[in-house]
Design a protein around this motif. Sequence first.
Motif, short mmCIF file in Angstrom:
data_model
loop_
_atom_site.label_atom_id
_atom_site.label_comp_id
_atom_site.label_asym_id
_atom_site.label_seq_id
_atom_site.Cartn_x
_atom_site.Cartn_y
_atom_site.Cartn_z
N MET A 65 2.92 -9.19 -5.44
CA MET A 65 3.11 -10.16 -4.37
C MET A 65 2.09 -9.88 -3.26
N ASN A 66 1.63 -10.94 -2.64
CA ASN A 66 0.70 -10.76 -1.53
C ASN A 66 1.46 -10.72 -0.20
N ALA A 67 0.74 -10.49 0.87
CA ALA A 67 1.36 -10.32 2.19
C ALA A 67 2.13 -11.56 2.62
N LEU A 68 1.61 -12.73 2.35
CA LEU A 68 2.28 -13.97 2.76
C LEU A 68 3.59 -14.16 2.00
N GLU A 69 3.57 -13.89 0.71
CA GLU A 69 4.79 -14.02 -0.08
C GLU A 69 5.85 -13.03 0.40
N LEU A 70 5.45 -11.81 0.72
CA LEU A 70 6.40 -10.83 1.23
C LEU A 70 6.93 -11.25 2.61
N PHE A 71 6.07 -11.83 3.44
CA PHE A 71 6.48 -12.31 4.75
C PHE A 71 7.53 -13.41 4.62
N ARG A 72 7.36 -14.24 3.63
CA ARG A 72 8.31 -15.34 3.41
C ARG A 72 9.65 -14.86 2.85
N THR A 73 9.71 -13.60 2.42
CA THR A 73 10.99 -13.03 1.98
C THR A 73 11.69 -12.33 3.13
N ASP A 74 11.28 -12.65 4.36
CA ASP A 74 11.89 -12.14 5.60
C ASP A 74 11.63 -10.66 5.86
N LEU A 75 10.53 -10.15 5.32
CA LEU A 75 10.11 -8.80 5.69
C LEU A 75 9.21 -8.90 6.91
N ASP A 76 9.25 -7.89 7.77
CA ASP A 76 8.35 -7.92 8.93
C ASP A 76 7.03 -7.23 8.57
N TYR A 77 6.08 -7.29 9.50
CA TYR A 77 4.74 -6.77 9.23
C TYR A 77 4.75 -5.29 8.86
N ILE A 78 5.59 -4.52 9.52
CA ILE A 78 5.64 -3.07 9.25
C ILE A 78 6.13 -2.81 7.84
N GLN A 79 7.19 -3.52 7.42
CA GLN A 79 7.70 -3.34 6.07
C GLN A 79 6.68 -3.76 5.02
N ILE A 80 5.98 -4.85 5.30
CA ILE A 80 4.95 -5.33 4.38
C ILE A 80 3.82 -4.31 4.28
N ALA A 81 3.41 -3.76 5.43
CA ALA A 81 2.35 -2.75 5.44
C ALA A 81 2.75 -1.54 4.62
N ASP A 82 4.02 -1.12 4.73
CA ASP A 82 4.49 0.01 3.93
C ASP A 82 4.46 -0.31 2.45
N ARG A 83 4.88 -1.50 2.08
CA ARG A 83 4.91 -1.89 0.66
C ARG A 83 3.51 -1.98 0.07
N LEU A 84 2.58 -2.56 0.84
CA LEU A 84 1.23 -2.76 0.32
C LEU A 84 0.31 -1.58 0.62
N ASP A 85 0.80 -0.61 1.39
CA ASP A 85 0.05 0.58 1.76
C ASP A 85 -1.26 0.22 2.48
N ILE A 86 -1.13 -0.66 3.48
CA ILE A 86 -2.26 -1.06 4.32
C ILE A 86 -1.81 -1.05 5.77
N ASP A 87 -2.75 -1.20 6.71
CA ASP A 87 -2.44 -1.23 8.13
C ASP A 87 -1.72 -2.52 8.49
N VAL A 88 -0.93 -2.44 9.56
CA VAL A 88 -0.21 -3.62 10.05
C VAL A 88 -1.20 -4.71 10.47
N SER A 89 -2.31 -4.31 11.10
CA SER A 89 -3.30 -5.30 11.51
C SER A 89 -3.90 -6.01 10.30
N GLU A 90 -4.08 -5.30 9.20
CA GLU A 90 -4.60 -5.92 7.97
C GLU A 90 -3.57 -6.89 7.39
N VAL A 91 -2.29 -6.55 7.49
CA VAL A 91 -1.23 -7.46 7.03
C VAL A 91 -1.32 -8.77 7.81
N GLU A 92 -1.45 -8.65 9.13
CA GLU A 92 -1.54 -9.84 9.96
C GLU A 92 -2.75 -10.70 9.58
N ARG A 93 -3.90 -10.05 9.38
CA ARG A 93 -5.10 -10.79 8.99
C ARG A 93 -4.91 -11.50 7.65
#
Length: 79
Positions: free
Chosen positions: A1-29
């Motif tokens: 799953m990509n960052a947008l799909e994870l965001f649409r599952t009601d995860l916040d940026y920090i949780q997405i960053a942990d799952r994808l092992d990237i920075d929060v700023s990169e998740v936002e981008r």
Amino acid sequence: MNALELFRTDLDYIQIADRLDIDVSEVERQIHRLRNIERGDTTHDDYYERRNAEEIRFRDKHRAYQREWSREKRARARA
């Protein structure tokens, strides 16, 4: 799953960053980039591609300058 799909599952940026092992700023981008692609707006992508190309050219020029400076410094030390 990509960052947008994870965001649409009601995860916040920090949780997405942990799952994808990237920075929060990169998740936002990534989320903003993927939303723009969905809307058909690629202006930002074009900008980032140009900016990244400029950064690479700058980095290469800087490295060349550093190498030349090091050569001159060694030459002065030998003299």
